[in-house]
Design a protein around this motif. Structure first.
Motif, short mmCIF file in Angstrom:
data_model
loop_
_atom_site.label_atom_id
_atom_site.label_comp_id
_atom_site.label_asym_id
_atom_site.label_seq_id
_atom_site.Cartn_x
_atom_site.Cartn_y
_atom_site.Cartn_z
N TYR A 67 -42.72 9.57 -20.30
CA TYR A 67 -41.98 10.77 -19.90
C TYR A 67 -40.76 10.89 -20.80
O TYR A 67 -40.34 9.94 -21.45
CB TYR A 67 -41.59 10.73 -18.42
CG TYR A 67 -40.60 9.64 -18.07
CD1 TYR A 67 -39.23 9.86 -18.15
CD2 TYR A 67 -41.04 8.40 -17.64
CE1 TYR A 67 -38.33 8.86 -17.83
CE2 TYR A 67 -40.15 7.40 -17.32
CZ TYR A 67 -38.79 7.64 -17.42
OH TYR A 67 -37.90 6.65 -17.12
N TYR A 68 -40.19 12.08 -20.83
CA TYR A 68 -39.08 12.38 -21.73
C TYR A 68 -37.94 13.00 -20.94
O TYR A 68 -38.16 13.83 -20.06
CB TYR A 68 -39.56 13.34 -22.83
CG TYR A 68 -40.64 12.70 -23.67
CD1 TYR A 68 -40.32 11.96 -24.79
CD2 TYR A 68 -41.98 12.80 -23.30
CE1 TYR A 68 -41.32 11.34 -25.54
CE2 TYR A 68 -42.97 12.19 -24.04
CZ TYR A 68 -42.64 11.46 -25.16
OH TYR A 68 -43.61 10.85 -25.89
N THR A 69 -36.73 12.57 -21.27
CA THR A 69 -35.52 13.04 -20.61
C THR A 69 -34.48 13.39 -21.66
O THR A 69 -34.31 12.66 -22.63
CB THR A 69 -34.95 11.94 -19.69
OG1 THR A 69 -35.97 11.50 -18.79
CG2 THR A 69 -33.76 12.43 -18.90
N LEU A 70 -33.78 14.47 -21.43
CA LEU A 70 -32.70 14.86 -22.32
C LEU A 70 -31.54 13.89 -22.17
O LEU A 70 -31.19 13.50 -21.06
CB LEU A 70 -32.25 16.27 -21.93
CG LEU A 70 -31.61 17.12 -22.99
CD1 LEU A 70 -32.57 17.38 -24.13
CD2 LEU A 70 -31.16 18.43 -22.38
N THR A 71 -30.93 13.49 -23.29
CA THR A 71 -29.74 12.65 -23.24
C THR A 71 -28.51 13.55 -23.12
O THR A 71 -28.60 14.78 -23.26
CB THR A 71 -29.61 11.80 -24.52
OG1 THR A 71 -29.45 12.68 -25.64
CG2 THR A 71 -30.80 10.89 -24.70
N ARG A 72 -27.37 12.95 -22.90
CA ARG A 72 -26.12 13.73 -22.87
C ARG A 72 -25.91 14.43 -24.20
O ARG A 72 -25.48 15.58 -24.26
CB ARG A 72 -24.93 12.83 -22.56
CG ARG A 72 -24.87 12.39 -21.14
CD ARG A 72 -23.64 11.58 -20.88
NE ARG A 72 -23.69 11.02 -19.54
CZ ARG A 72 -22.98 10.01 -19.14
NH1 ARG A 72 -22.15 9.41 -19.96
NH2 ARG A 72 -23.08 9.58 -17.91
#
Length: 95
Positions: A67-72
């Protein structure tokens, strides 16, 4: 974000608008938008580039699914891009 391709930018936006999407969910969204097939050989290397640039984090759901998540930093890049676009495009809502 200036060093990203349009496709990489679109990947970033899809990830930002989803809850920890997996690769095939991202692929489906882009295929709907582009109205053509997105090949794995295009999708995953570009996702890896976003991870390498620190814009996206990649996690593992199970042995076969990431899965992929946006970083700050990724969110800051999107915000900066939106600010830049707003200089040139007025998005007024009609009543």
């Amino acid at each position: 974000m200036h060093d990203l391709t349009g496709f990489q930018r679109d990947l970033l936006y899809v990830i930002a608008g989803s809850d920890d999407p997996h690769g095939l969910a991202i692929k489906d969204e882009l295929e709907e938008y582009y109205e053509k097939e997105i090949h794995h050989g295009r999708l995953y290397p570009n996702l890896d580039t976003l991870v390498e640039k620190g814009l996206v984090e990649k996690g593992q759901r199970d042995r076969r699914t990431n899965y992929y998540t946006l970083t700050r930093r990724g969110q800051r890049e999107i915000d900066a891009r939106n600010d830049w676009e707003a200089q040139y495009i007025s998005l007024e809502v009609e009543a």
